[in-house]
Enzyme design. Structure first.
Site, PDB file in Angstrom:
ATOM      1  N   ILE A 173      42.260 -15.371  10.600  1.00 48.98           N
ATOM      2  CA  ILE A 173      40.963 -14.713  10.367  1.00 48.98           C
ATOM      3  C   ILE A 173      40.505 -14.523  11.886  1.00 48.98           C
ATOM      4  CG2 ILE A 173      38.363 -15.222  10.031  1.00 48.98           C
ATOM      5  CD1 ILE A 173      39.038 -16.825   7.756  1.00 48.98           C
ATOM      6  N   ARG A 250      32.943 -22.764   8.526  1.00 52.82           N
ATOM      7  CA  ARG A 250      32.191 -23.721   7.576  1.00 52.82           C
ATOM      8  C   ARG A 250      30.755 -24.258   8.207  1.00 52.82           C
ATOM      9  NH1 ARG A 250      34.488 -21.758   3.947  1.00 52.82           N
ATOM     10  NH2 ARG A 250      35.974 -22.639   2.371  1.00 52.82           N
ATOM     11  N   GLU A 279      24.274 -25.924   2.271  1.00 49.31           N
ATOM     12  CA  GLU A 279      24.171 -24.614   1.267  1.00 49.31           C
ATOM     13  C   GLU A 279      23.826 -25.041   0.018  1.00 49.31           C
ATOM     14  OE1 GLU A 279      27.681 -22.381   1.458  1.00 49.31           O
ATOM     15  OE2 GLU A 279      27.530 -22.155   3.422  1.00 49.31           O
ATOM     16  N   HIS A 297      26.375 -16.855   2.660  1.00 50.72           N
ATOM     17  CA  HIS A 297      27.968 -17.010   2.506  1.00 50.72           C
ATOM     18  C   HIS A 297      28.697 -16.024   1.636  1.00 50.72           C
ATOM     19  CE1 HIS A 297      30.829 -20.884   2.250  1.00 50.72           C
ATOM     20  NE2 HIS A 297      31.644 -19.721   2.649  1.00 50.72           N
TER      21      HIS A 297
END
Length: 333
Positions: A173, A250, A279, A297
């Site tokens: 990523i 995260r 979350e 998210h």
């Protein structure tokens, strides 16, 4: 009578299919159903009237593969109930929900999402950064409220090109983020567990030093005990009053209380967040800040990527039950 025989044959055929345990439905199942797993017998724990421990004990000696969405903790409490388990497939990139040492001890293989999500997450990270710097969401609200007509021009925004961008976690990523931001003329710096020999970007072994030399931090690493609250007040102060933090990793990697405090006290320039510490709860202070862009998210939630994830899950299961190498194995050292 023929119909009954046909039903019996279907049941017999179902029992002959390889069994896959699913504790809770992953997003790919919610969006695409289970047709892509038609060659497997799915043991859906959430549909059973039995308590989970009893449901697992029924299949304790037979089930070999488990499909996880990346939320339910997979640890010794679960593994001891299904001693026949040999494979965990998670549809997440992160592994913080899996007890890796326990898997290694029990000889359980792990497969994750591999690189399937990398491009979409990188797109989201860059999109959040552009939005924060150019104030796109804030400008949109300004126009919709009729303020352009009543109050005149919207405040100036900030240029993306030439920014020093510190990437925390230069995995697949992080590399995709770097590739995109180089095209915008940004200077890339990075922090990672180890220096990457295949890139020429300046490497920082200390995230505090990386922040001090950056205009932007983009969080792309996984959540571990070492990275939990790694981005704290000291890092934010080092980044500075004009600094921007983007998080597509995260939520708990950032100390959220410190983040809110630094933003409220204007010790940090802005933030773009796709993930949060608790979350789906988001600190109420963030909801009214024009220099903060929030996303629920959703970085990996595109139909193209979820369809690719379906194929990867199916491919990993087919490989496992055919005694072939997994397509996206996790190296559990």
């Amino acid at each position: 009578m023929a119909a009954n025989n046909h039903q019996g044959n279907d049941e017999q055929q179902s029992h002959e299919l390889p069994q896959v345990l699913i504790l809770e439905p992953p997003p790919i199942v919610k969006f695409y159903g289970v047709e892509f797993l038609k060659n497997f017998e799915l043991l859906k724990a959430w549909e059973s009237p039995l308590p989970l421990d009893q449901f697992l004990s029924v299949h304790a000696g037979s089930v070999k593969a488990l499909l996880s969405p990346g939320r339910y903790p997979l640890n010794s409490n679960i593994f001891q109930l299904i001693p026949s388990l040999q494979l965990v497939i998670t549809t997440s990139a992160g592994l913080n929900h899996i007890d890796l040492p326990e898997c290694k001890r029990r000889g359980i293989d792990i497969a994750n999402s591999g690189d399937v999500y990398s491009e979409d997450v990188a797109d989201m990270g860059v999109g959040l950064l552009i939005d924060v710097l150019r104030k796109i969401s804030a400008a949109d609200r300004y126009v919709r409220k009729g303020l352009w007509d009543n109050k005149g021009d919207f405040p100036l925004a900030s240029k993306l090109g030439s920014k020093r961008v510190g990437i925390v976690g230069l995995g697949s990523i992080g590399q995709e983020v770097a590739k995109r931001l180089q095209a915008f003329g940004c200077r890339i710096l990075y922090n990672s567990r180890n220096k990457k020999q295949f890139v020429s970007y300046p490497y920082y072994s200390n995230v505090l030093e990386l922040a001090a030399d950056s205009d932007v931090l983009i969080i792309c690493c996984g959540l571990t005990e070492q990275t939990r609250h790694m981005i704290n007040k000291d890092v934010m102060l080092a980044l500075g009053k004009e600094g921007v933090i983007i998080n597509v990793g995260r939520g708990p990697i950032i100390d959220e209380k410190d983040l809110v405090q630094c933003l409220v006290q204007r010790e940090l320039g802005g933030a773009g967040l796709d993930v949060f510490e608790n979350e789906p709860h988001v600190p109420k202070e963030l909801l009214t800040m024009d220099n903060v862009v929030l996303s629920p998210h959703r970085a990996v939630r595109t139909p193209e990527t979820l369809a690719a994830m379906c194929e990867l899950v199916k491919g990993n299961l087919e490989a496992f039950f055919s005694n072939k190498p997994l397509l996206s194995p996790v190296m559990n050292k």
